[in-house]
Design an enzyme around this catalytic site. Structure first.
Site, PDB file in Angstrom:
ATOM      1  N   ILE A  14      58.667  38.003  33.819  1.00  0.00           N
ATOM      2  CA  ILE A  14      59.423  38.440  34.993  1.00  0.00           C
ATOM      3  C   ILE A  14      58.877  37.806  36.269  1.00  0.00           C
ATOM      4  CG2 ILE A  14      60.112  40.465  36.355  1.00  0.00           C
ATOM      5  CD1 ILE A  14      61.308  40.398  33.518  1.00  0.00           C
ATOM      6  N   PHE A  15      57.554  37.735  36.383  1.00  0.00           N
ATOM      7  CA  PHE A  15      56.911  37.261  37.609  1.00  0.00           C
ATOM      8  C   PHE A  15      55.586  36.603  37.252  1.00  0.00           C
ATOM      9  CE2 PHE A  15      53.849  38.117  41.067  1.00  0.00           C
ATOM     10  CZ  PHE A  15      54.479  37.450  42.100  1.00  0.00           C
ATOM     11  N   ARG A  64      43.471  47.800  52.401  1.00  0.00           N
ATOM     12  CA  ARG A  64      44.170  47.539  51.146  1.00  0.00           C
ATOM     13  C   ARG A  64      45.655  47.789  51.356  1.00  0.00           C
ATOM     14  NH1 ARG A  64      41.513  44.259  47.893  1.00  0.00           N
ATOM     15  NH2 ARG A  64      39.511  45.069  47.187  1.00  0.00           N
ATOM     16  N   ALA A  76      33.619  43.131  45.023  1.00  0.00           N
ATOM     17  CA  ALA A  76      34.321  42.834  43.772  1.00  0.00           C
ATOM     18  C   ALA A  76      35.238  41.641  43.974  1.00  0.00           C
ATOM     19  CB  ALA A  76      35.134  44.050  43.325  1.00  0.00           C
ATOM     20  N   GLU A  92      30.885  36.389  44.022  1.00  0.00           N
ATOM     21  CA  GLU A  92      31.529  37.426  44.833  1.00  0.00           C
ATOM     22  C   GLU A  92      30.526  38.166  45.713  1.00  0.00           C
ATOM     23  OE1 GLU A  92      34.623  38.109  45.533  1.00  0.00           O
ATOM     24  OE2 GLU A  92      35.562  36.749  44.089  1.00  0.00           O
ATOM     25  N   GLU A  96      31.307  38.030  49.667  1.00  0.00           N
ATOM     26  CA  GLU A  96      31.697  39.252  50.366  1.00  0.00           C
ATOM     27  C   GLU A  96      30.598  39.845  51.233  1.00  0.00           C
ATOM     28  OE1 GLU A  96      33.791  42.221  48.179  1.00  0.00           O
ATOM     29  OE2 GLU A  96      35.388  40.820  47.647  1.00  0.00           O
ATOM     30  N   PRO A 114      45.021  50.999  31.495  1.00  0.00           N
ATOM     31  CA  PRO A 114      45.479  50.483  30.202  1.00  0.00           C
ATOM     32  C   PRO A 114      46.896  50.888  29.809  1.00  0.00           C
ATOM     33  CG  PRO A 114      43.834  52.196  29.877  1.00  0.00           C
ATOM     34  CD  PRO A 114      43.884  51.912  31.351  1.00  0.00           C
ATOM     35  N   GLU A 140      40.156  33.173  52.957  1.00  0.00           N
ATOM     36  CA  GLU A 140      40.783  33.119  54.286  1.00  0.00           C
ATOM     37  C   GLU A 140      41.630  34.346  54.608  1.00  0.00           C
ATOM     38  OE1 GLU A 140      44.746  30.462  53.400  1.00  0.00           O
ATOM     39  OE2 GLU A 140      42.885  29.405  53.838  1.00  0.00           O
ATOM     40  N   GLU A 142      40.728  37.491  53.644  1.00  0.00           N
ATOM     41  CA  GLU A 142      39.853  38.647  53.449  1.00  0.00           C
ATOM     42  C   GLU A 142      39.091  38.961  54.725  1.00  0.00           C
ATOM     43  OE1 GLU A 142      37.711  39.511  49.214  1.00  0.00           O
ATOM     44  OE2 GLU A 142      37.316  37.582  50.095  1.00  0.00           O
TER      45      GLU A 142
END
Length: 184
Positions: A14-15, A64, A76, A92, A96, A114, A140, A142
């Protein structure tokens, strides 16, 4: 019922995005009936419980979009291609937080949702943190604020719904159990 597996008969993509793929699968159920499953495919991710020499957890505060709010999380990021999770965790952490570490160990891996996604998160603990001069930068798109919090402060942030994600709550619980065992 002894057989629980679902046999995939057909997959329709689908994507196909930068982070996830979405597909609909026609499956045969254990009872022989047909059904459809919407499945999100994800490359996997790492999360890092980074501890200062004082025992504080290094966290990042970031917005977010999916939640339409700012939350506080452990560092993360997603795996790139066939990247080794340990190498991804080190990358990471540096990107970060600007920190490297003298010691890093795998704690556990777990699936996030799941029921509809195959995303797996590999949780690591990093110690012996040190600032890396000219460290790798954030992506760029974040933007984060660094925070150092005690276990007690993290529990309070969970109560205030400022820590609101499973990987960070899992890391905080790990630290609570670790502290409880040390007290015995």
């Amino acid at each position: 019922m002894s057989r629980l597996e679902e046999k995939t008969l057909k997959t329709e993509k689908i994507f196909d995005g930068r982070i996830i793929r979405l597909q609909v699968e026609e499956v045969e159920l254990p009872n022989g009936q047909l059904s459809k499953r919407e499945v999100v495919k994800h490359p996997g991710a790492v999360a890092i419980l980074a501890l200062t020499d004082e025992g504080k957890m290094v966290m990042v505060e970031q917005y977010r979009k999916a939640l339409e709010k700012t939350i506080i999380e452990i560092p993360a990021g997603k795996l790139e291609g066939n990247e080794d999770p340990l190498q991804c965790a080190k990358r990471e952490l540096e990107e970060e937080t600007g920190y490297g570490c003298d010691e890093i160990e795998w704690l556990i891996s777990f699936y996030t949702s799941p029921g509809f996604a195959d995303e797996i998160v590999h949780l690591y603990m990093a110690k012996g943190l040190h600032v890396i001069e000219n460290s790798a930068n954030l992506d760029e798109d974040e933007f984060v604020n660094l925070k150092e919090v005690t276990v007690q402060e993290a529990v309070q942030l969970i109560g205030e719904q400022k820590i609101y994600d499973a990987k960070t709550a899992y890391a905080v619980q790990y630290m609570q159990l670790k502290e409880a065992l040390q007290e015995k």
